[in-house]
Design an enzyme around this catalytic site. Structure first.
Site, mmCIF file in Angstrom:
data_model
loop_
_atom_site.group_PDB
_atom_site.id
_atom_site.type_symbol
_atom_site.label_atom_id
_atom_site.label_comp_id
_atom_site.label_asym_id
_atom_site.label_seq_id
_atom_site.Cartn_x
_atom_site.Cartn_y
_atom_site.Cartn_z
ATOM 1 N N GLU A 262 0.833 -1.203 0.000
ATOM 2 C CA GLU A 262 0.000 0.000 0.000
ATOM 3 C C GLU A 262 0.870 1.257 0.000
ATOM 4 O O GLU A 262 1.852 1.341 0.738
ATOM 5 C CB GLU A 262 -0.895 -0.020 1.237
ATOM 6 C CG GLU A 262 -1.804 1.180 1.390
ATOM 7 C CD GLU A 262 -2.590 1.147 2.691
ATOM 8 O OE1 GLU A 262 -3.544 1.945 2.808
ATOM 9 O OE2 GLU A 262 -2.263 0.344 3.581
ATOM 10 N N LYS A 318 -9.748 2.422 -3.249
ATOM 11 C CA LYS A 318 -10.215 1.840 -1.992
ATOM 12 C C LYS A 318 -11.580 2.390 -1.612
ATOM 13 O O LYS A 318 -11.832 3.590 -1.692
ATOM 14 C CB LYS A 318 -9.201 2.131 -0.880
ATOM 15 C CG LYS A 318 -9.512 1.428 0.433
ATOM 16 C CD LYS A 318 -8.447 1.738 1.478
ATOM 17 C CE LYS A 318 -8.736 0.994 2.776
ATOM 18 N NZ LYS A 318 -7.777 1.353 3.848
ATOM 19 N N CYS A 370 -5.554 -2.874 2.537
ATOM 20 C CA CYS A 370 -5.501 -2.788 3.996
ATOM 21 C C CYS A 370 -6.764 -3.321 4.662
ATOM 22 O O CYS A 370 -7.072 -4.499 4.615
ATOM 23 C CB CYS A 370 -5.223 -1.342 4.402
ATOM 24 S SG CYS A 370 -4.928 -1.112 6.178
#
Length: 488
Positions: A262, A318, A370
């Site tokens: 990430e 995301k 994540c």
């Protein structure tokens, strides 16, 4: 012995031992023991709310107090304020167990077996509530303890909520039997229910729900171990970018897929094209794909993104953003008050609900950034057409706590639920290649700079959980909770 301990004390102790059933400790029988102790405490008290709160305080205090590390160490917040914020966070979550205790006291049947069933059902429904309330915090689910237990075969069938129901129900049934130790009928009934459940779990582990499709893919996973203080410091920018280009090109020589974590690149994509384009062109010539996390932006906002380069294709933004870390609630009032409310890259917006998978060559890859990997039904919905799973993260925020290992366990669980191999790349651990059975084929040590190399197998087909998600378990829990009310 428990009769000499106050109910709140029993509940507090039960909450504290619960996280020991999860990673990194993995003493999974402590999960049904913890649930059984809370069940016992609630059965002998009229102060269900206080007992539930005591359990929640121990549960979250022991299980997720690692947020203190994020707030104090990486958020540059004074110790006293970080401790206060951590206490408020854990105490607020503990209120959910207070509500769960009150609901159990009002709804529970007088029949012991039905009380056990209702308690397990209520537990699952409150886990579901935690998955979306105030953006959601689906952490510390009981079902994660099943991953390395005899019940593991059930995971692709019922998912984490179903496994939670099983483990909590087992704890309650044993507690019922222990409350009347000379009642052989209760022990026989408990054995008649638990025994087949365990045997079926062992037999189901032999079932291959998904099948291999095509050749294996050679993968290199990069764990750069860049300190957070250096990631966004201009003095280190050129070194990070140079390492990205050099290492990616070298790894592509021998790998079909190279994966970085990430926000591996310290800047927005549109400002790093002079680095990204040459790497993408070189990898395309080598017929290799690179997948990396990188911030992106356009006229609609700023995104925490993951992109595929070279022989690959696609960009994913995301959707499940972390409060304070990626966006700031009540920004108008909180921005600038303390350092923790002004973290780098904390102005992201969520990506659209419907996004295409990434492609590594012609293989569809379901990407998760994540926190997203901890939402079971979110992952299930967005991985329906995938042959592989990939998750990237930066668990540096958790420090040397249980947080990274809990996160890693949940990623392994998603692989088992969906019957798909999973690739995990993080900045400083735990990076790994994981099979569809949840086995870790190779991993890198935490807090080290490393590259791990191995193969993953694309797969096709669906597990029962992949086909239905958690809806059947939620419906089952609701029905059994309501039906038990009329059972004397």
């Amino acid at each position: 012995m428990l009769d000499r301990v106050p109910n709140w004390g029993t509940a507090l102790l039960a909450g504290v031992i619960f996280p020991l059933g999860l990673a990194p400790f993995d003493v999974w029988p402590l999960i049904p023991l913890s649930a059984g102790l809370l069940y016992t405490a609630l059965n002998r008290t009229q102060r269900a709310g206080g007992t539930g709160f005591a359990y929640g305080a121990g549960f979250f205090g022991a299980g997720v107090s690692w947020v203190f590390v994020s707030i104090h160490v990486y958020g540059n917040t004074p110790v006293w304020l970080a401790a206060a914020l951590t206490t408020v966070f854990c105490g607020g979550l503990a209120l959910l167990f207070a509500a769960q205790g009150i609901a159990f006291a009002r709804l529970a049947s007088r029949h012991p077996a039905w009380r056990a069933v209702q308690f397990a059902s209520l537990w699952v429904l409150f886990e579901w509530l935690r998955s979306w309330l105030l953006t959601g915090f689906p952490w510390l689910y009981a079902g994660y303890g099943a991953l390395d237990s005899p019940l593991a075969g059930w995971i692709p069938v019922v998912g984490v909520y179903g496994a939670s129901w099983f483990l909590v129900a087992i704890g309650c049934l044993v507690a019922n039997a222990l409350s009347q130790p000379r009642d052989t009928g209760r022990w026989a009934g408990t054995a008649a229910l638990v025994g087949p459940l365990v045997i079926a779990g062992l037999l189901l582990q032999r079932t291959e729900w998904t099948v291999p499709e095509g050749e294996t893919v050679t993968v290199a996973v990069v764990q750069p171990n860049v300190p957070l203080k250096e990631k966004w410091d201009p003095r280190y920018r050129n070194g990070i970018l140079s390492d990205f280009g050099t290492r990616s090109t070298a790894l592509a020589q021998d790998h079909d897929l190279v994966v970085w974590p990430e926000s591996a690149l310290p800047g927005y994509r549109d400002r790093l094209l002079d680095v990204i384009k040459p790497v993408g062109q070189q990898l395309a010539l080598l017929d290799s794909t690179l997948i990396t996390g990188i911030p992106t932006r356009d006229i609609t906002g700023r995104y925490n993104s993951i992109i595929a380069l070279g022989a690959g294709l696609g960009t994913y933004h995301k959707q499940k953003l972390v409060p304070f870390g990626e966006y700031l609630p009540l920004e108008r009032w909180l921005r600038g008050v303390i350092a923790f409310f002004d973290l780098p890259m904390s102005q992201f917006v969520a990506g659209k609900t419907e996004q295409r998978p990434l492609f590594a060559g012609n293989l569809p890859v379901a990407p998760f950034i994540c926190y997203e990997i901890v939402y079971p039904d979110f992952v299930q919905r967005h991985a329906r057409d995938a042959a592989l799973l990939v998750t990237i993260s930066n668990d540096t925020w958790f420090g040397q706590s249980a947080g990274p290992w809990q996160h890693f366990q949940m990623a392994r669980y998603r692989a088992v639920e969906l019957g798909l191999d999973l690739i995990r790349s993080t900045n400083d651990g735990v990076s790994a290649l994981i099979t569809a059975e949840g086995a870790v084929t190779i991993t890198a040590s935490q807090f080290t700079e490393a590259v791990i190399s191995g193969t993953v197998q694309p797969r096709s087909g669906h597990t029962p959980f992949a086909a239905t998600g958690s809806l059947p378990i939620w419906v089952f829990a609701l029905i059994t909770l309501v039906l038990g009310r009329d059972r004397a």
